[in-house]
Structures are given as structure tokens and as C-alpha cells.
Design a protein around this motif. Structure first.
Motif, short mmCIF file in Angstrom:
data_model
loop_
_atom_site.label_atom_id
_atom_site.label_comp_id
_atom_site.label_asym_id
_atom_site.label_seq_id
_atom_site.Cartn_x
_atom_site.Cartn_y
_atom_site.Cartn_z
N ASN A 213 47.26 28.46 32.89
CA ASN A 213 46.20 29.28 32.31
C ASN A 213 46.81 30.41 31.51
OD1 ASN A 213 43.94 30.77 31.73
ND2 ASN A 213 43.14 30.78 33.82
N SER A 214 46.45 30.52 30.22
CA SER A 214 47.02 31.55 29.37
C SER A 214 46.39 32.91 29.64
CB SER A 214 46.85 31.18 27.89
OG SER A 214 45.46 31.05 27.58
N THR A 215 45.24 32.95 30.30
CA THR A 215 44.59 34.21 30.63
C THR A 215 45.09 34.69 31.98
OG1 THR A 215 42.60 33.55 29.43
CG2 THR A 215 42.39 35.35 31.02
N ARG A 216 45.65 35.87 32.00
CA ARG A 216 46.20 36.39 33.25
C ARG A 216 45.10 36.81 34.20
NH1 ARG A 216 51.75 39.22 33.22
NH2 ARG A 216 52.94 37.89 31.82
N ILE A 217 45.26 36.47 35.47
CA ILE A 217 44.31 36.86 36.50
C ILE A 217 44.51 38.34 36.81
CG2 ILE A 217 43.70 36.54 38.93
CD1 ILE A 217 44.51 33.58 38.56
N GLY A 218 43.41 39.10 36.83
CA GLY A 218 43.49 40.53 37.04
C GLY A 218 43.36 40.93 38.50
N LEU A 219 44.22 41.85 38.93
CA LEU A 219 44.21 42.34 40.31
C LEU A 219 44.26 43.87 40.30
CD1 LEU A 219 46.82 39.83 41.75
CD2 LEU A 219 44.36 39.81 42.21
N GLY B 215 33.71 42.36 35.62
CA GLY B 215 34.03 41.03 36.12
C GLY B 215 35.39 40.52 35.70
N ARG B 216 36.25 41.40 35.18
CA ARG B 216 37.57 40.98 34.70
C ARG B 216 38.59 40.82 35.81
NH1 ARG B 216 40.18 44.53 32.08
NH2 ARG B 216 38.80 46.36 32.07
N LEU B 217 38.28 41.27 37.02
CA LEU B 217 39.24 41.23 38.11
C LEU B 217 38.92 40.10 39.09
CD1 LEU B 217 39.52 45.05 38.84
CD2 LEU B 217 41.04 43.65 37.45
N ALA B 218 39.98 39.59 39.73
CA ALA B 218 39.81 38.52 40.72
C ALA B 218 40.00 39.01 42.14
CB ALA B 218 40.81 37.39 40.44
N GLY B 219 40.68 40.15 42.32
CA GLY B 219 40.94 40.61 43.68
C GLY B 219 41.44 42.04 43.73
N LEU C 144 35.08 38.81 44.21
CA LEU C 144 36.45 39.29 44.38
C LEU C 144 37.03 38.88 45.72
CD1 LEU C 144 35.94 42.95 43.14
CD2 LEU C 144 37.15 41.16 41.90
N ASP C 145 38.35 38.72 45.75
CA ASP C 145 39.08 38.51 47.00
C ASP C 145 39.73 39.81 47.43
OD1 ASP C 145 38.77 35.63 47.33
OD2 ASP C 145 40.05 35.45 45.55
N ALA C 146 39.75 40.07 48.73
CA ALA C 146 40.48 41.21 49.30
C ALA C 146 41.80 40.69 49.87
CB ALA C 146 39.67 41.88 50.39
N TRP C 147 42.90 41.29 49.46
CA TRP C 147 44.24 40.89 49.91
C TRP C 147 44.86 42.04 50.69
CZ3 TRP C 147 46.08 36.02 49.13
CH2 TRP C 147 45.39 35.22 48.21
N LEU D 150 32.78 44.07 54.15
CA LEU D 150 32.17 44.11 52.82
C LEU D 150 32.00 42.67 52.29
CD1 LEU D 150 34.14 47.12 51.27
CD2 LEU D 150 31.78 47.10 52.13
N PRO D 151 31.11 42.47 51.33
CA PRO D 151 30.74 41.10 50.92
C PRO D 151 31.74 40.46 49.94
CG PRO D 151 29.44 42.67 49.69
CD PRO D 151 30.23 43.48 50.68
N TRP D 152 33.00 40.35 50.35
CA TRP D 152 34.03 39.74 49.51
C TRP D 152 33.80 38.23 49.35
CZ3 TRP D 152 37.09 43.36 47.42
CH2 TRP D 152 37.32 44.54 48.12
N ARG D 153 34.35 37.69 48.29
CA ARG D 153 34.39 36.23 48.15
C ARG D 153 35.27 35.63 49.24
NH1 ARG D 153 36.33 34.56 42.43
NH2 ARG D 153 38.21 35.65 43.14
N GLY D 154 36.37 36.30 49.53
CA GLY D 154 37.27 35.87 50.60
C GLY D 154 38.17 37.02 51.01
N ARG D 155 38.65 37.00 52.26
CA ARG D 155 39.59 38.01 52.75
C ARG D 155 40.86 37.30 53.21
NH1 ARG D 155 38.39 40.08 57.25
NH2 ARG D 155 36.50 38.92 57.76
N HIS D 156 42.01 37.86 52.86
CA HIS D 156 43.29 37.21 53.13
C HIS D 156 44.27 38.26 53.63
CE1 HIS D 156 41.70 34.11 50.25
NE2 HIS D 156 41.23 35.20 49.68
N ALA D 157 44.83 38.08 54.81
CA ALA D 157 45.80 39.01 55.37
C ALA D 157 47.13 38.30 55.58
CB ALA D 157 45.30 39.57 56.70
#
Length: 253
Positions: free
Chosen positions: A4-10, A169-173, A200-203, A216-223
Motif C-alpha cells: 500500500n503506497s498510502t502510509r497508515i497513520g498512528l 479519519g486519517r488515523l488507524a490507531g 481506531l485500534d488502541a495499542w 472506550l469503543p475502540w475497533r480493537g485493543r491490543h496489548a
């Protein structure tokens, strides 16, 4: 990232003195990193505690301990440091006998005891002092003096550029490295921002780091299973490129 040429924003919420290094690592992995430090770090100018001259050794648990100079006599004392970054900062400050210990304050206490240090010891600390270090040394009967050298100040509002990015909406997490920064992020949120978390994902560097934002209503949470940045960032990169590796604990909404 998966071609993907578009960088994922964090969004990176680490304190201002640490966030740029994390951003550089993320960019090398192909992400777009936006900084929104939830904590500002500032040196304190308090005098050392009474009796500091008697210190047999010095302890530092953060590079921030050296934001301001230390008295020259201390530089001749052995210094026990949490992790390589703190050890390098101690050498740069002029300490000549630097022992690099584990990247955990409680584990450092064990290393100090194994080295035979009997004190009194002087801890160059922040206003928030890790209890595991002092508690273990106290159990072993080793006197400990604390010199508070810096403080972390909560940033009261979200930076405007971060708010705009979240709403666009430019960020993913969002990345959280401590419970304090997560609590500050939560305090920034209003109803409009909370509604955006569903995309959004919470990391988190650990489960504890995600604690204040876990409901909070995250798309996903990852620890991360181990509280190390390389573990977190490697798993994060793999997640957005394909299947999530076993090194992360995932929590679905």
C-alpha cells in the motif's frame, strides 16, 4: 505495508522527550506517525537531600535524571541504571562507573543487592517514584535517599493537529506506553472524539498501559505480551500487513 503506497497513520501519546524516537521507528516501518505527547517533562531544581554526600552509590531509573547537572562528587560513585538508555545518559553526564541493570526498577533492586551494595544509596528520581525499587531495598535493610530531579506534567488539552487528524479519519490507531498517558488521552476526549474511536485500534505497551482507556469503543485493543517497544512495534507492523502474531493479546469490542 502490504504494497500500500498510502502510509497508515498512528497517533503517538508518549511524553515529549521520548515520542520523536518512537516516531522515527514507526516511519522506518512504513507508518505515518503523528505526535501528541500527553506528558511534558521538566527538570526540578530542588537541592539534594540531607546527607547525600554519604551515598555509597547512585541509582537512576530514567535518562531524565540527568536533565540538570549533578554535583561533581557524585560522578565518582558507582551508578546503577535501569536499561541501556539510562546508562548512556549517565555516562554522558560524567559518571565513570556505570552498571547497566534490567529495564525494570524492581529487577534493578535485585541486581544492586547481588552486587553487594549496602548503602546508603541515592536515587535520582522523578516525582513519581517506582515502589518496587524502594520496597525491595527496604526489605534488605539498605538505606535509600531520594532526590527528585524531574516531573511529568499532564498536558491539559489535546494538540489541535491531533484533534483534526482524529476527526478526519486519517488515523488507524493510537499508541499508549503508560497508564498516565492513557489517562491523559481519555481526559482529552469529548463526545465527538469518542465517536471516532470505533474506527481506531488502541495499542498498549502492556495491559496496564491500556487500563484507563480499555472500556472506550475502540475497533480493537491490543496489548504487548512483553513490555518492550520492539515487541509492540513488530506486532503492530505485522497486524496491518496481515495476520496478528502470537506476541500480542487482542481484545475485541
Amino acid at each position: 505495508m502490504a504494497g500500500n503506497s498510502t502510509r497508515i497513520g498512528l497517533l503517538v501519546t508518549r511524553p515529549a522527550d521520548l515520542a520523536p524516537a518512537t516516531a522515527r521507528r514507526l516511519r522506518r516501518l512504513g507508518f505515518s506517525a503523528l505526535l501528541a505527547p500527553a506528558l511534558g517533562i521538566e527538570p526540578l531544581h530542588e537541592p539534594p537531600p540531607e546527607g547525600w554526600e554519604r551515598a555509597a552509590a547512585v541509582i537512576a531509573t530514567s535518562p531524565r535524571a540527568f536533565l540538570s547537572p549533578v554535583p561533581a562528587p557524585l560522578l565518582a560513585r558507582p551508578l546503577f541504571a535501569v536499561g541501556g538508555r539510562t546508562a548512556r545518559a549517565a555516562r554522558a553526564a560524567g559518571f565513570r562507573q556505570v552498571h547497566t541493570g534490567p529495564a525494570d526498577a524492581a529487577a534493578l533492586a535485585e541486581a544492586i543487592l547481588e552486587a553487594g551494595a549496602r548503602g546508603p544509596l541515592l536515587h535520582l528520581a522523578g516525582t513519581e517514584v517506582a515502589g518496587g525499587l524502594a520496597g525491595r531495598l527496604d526489605e534488605a535493610g539498605v538505606p535509600l535517599m531520594v532526590w527528585r530531579r524531574y516531573r511529568a506534567r499532564l498536558q491539559p488539552v489535546m494538540p489541535p493537529h491531533a484533534r483534526r487528524a482524529l476527526l478526519s479519519g486519517r488515523l488507524a490507531g493510537v499508541l499508549f506506553y503508560s497508564a498516565r498517558t492513557a489517562a491523559a488521552f481519555r481526559a482529552w476526549l469529548d463526545a465527538e472524539l469518542k465517536a471516532r474511536l470505533a474506527g481506531l485500534d488502541a495499542w498498549g505497551l502492556s495491559e496496564a498501559a491500556l487500563g484507563p482507556v480499555q472500556d472506550l469503543p475502540w475497533r480493537g485493543r491490543h496489548a504487548a505480551a512483553h513490555p518492550r517497544e520492539n515487541v509492540l512495534l513488530t506486532a503492530l507492523a505485522a497486524h496491518y500487513a496481515g495476520p496478528e502474531p502470537a506476541g500480542m493479546r487482542r481484545h475485541e469490542r
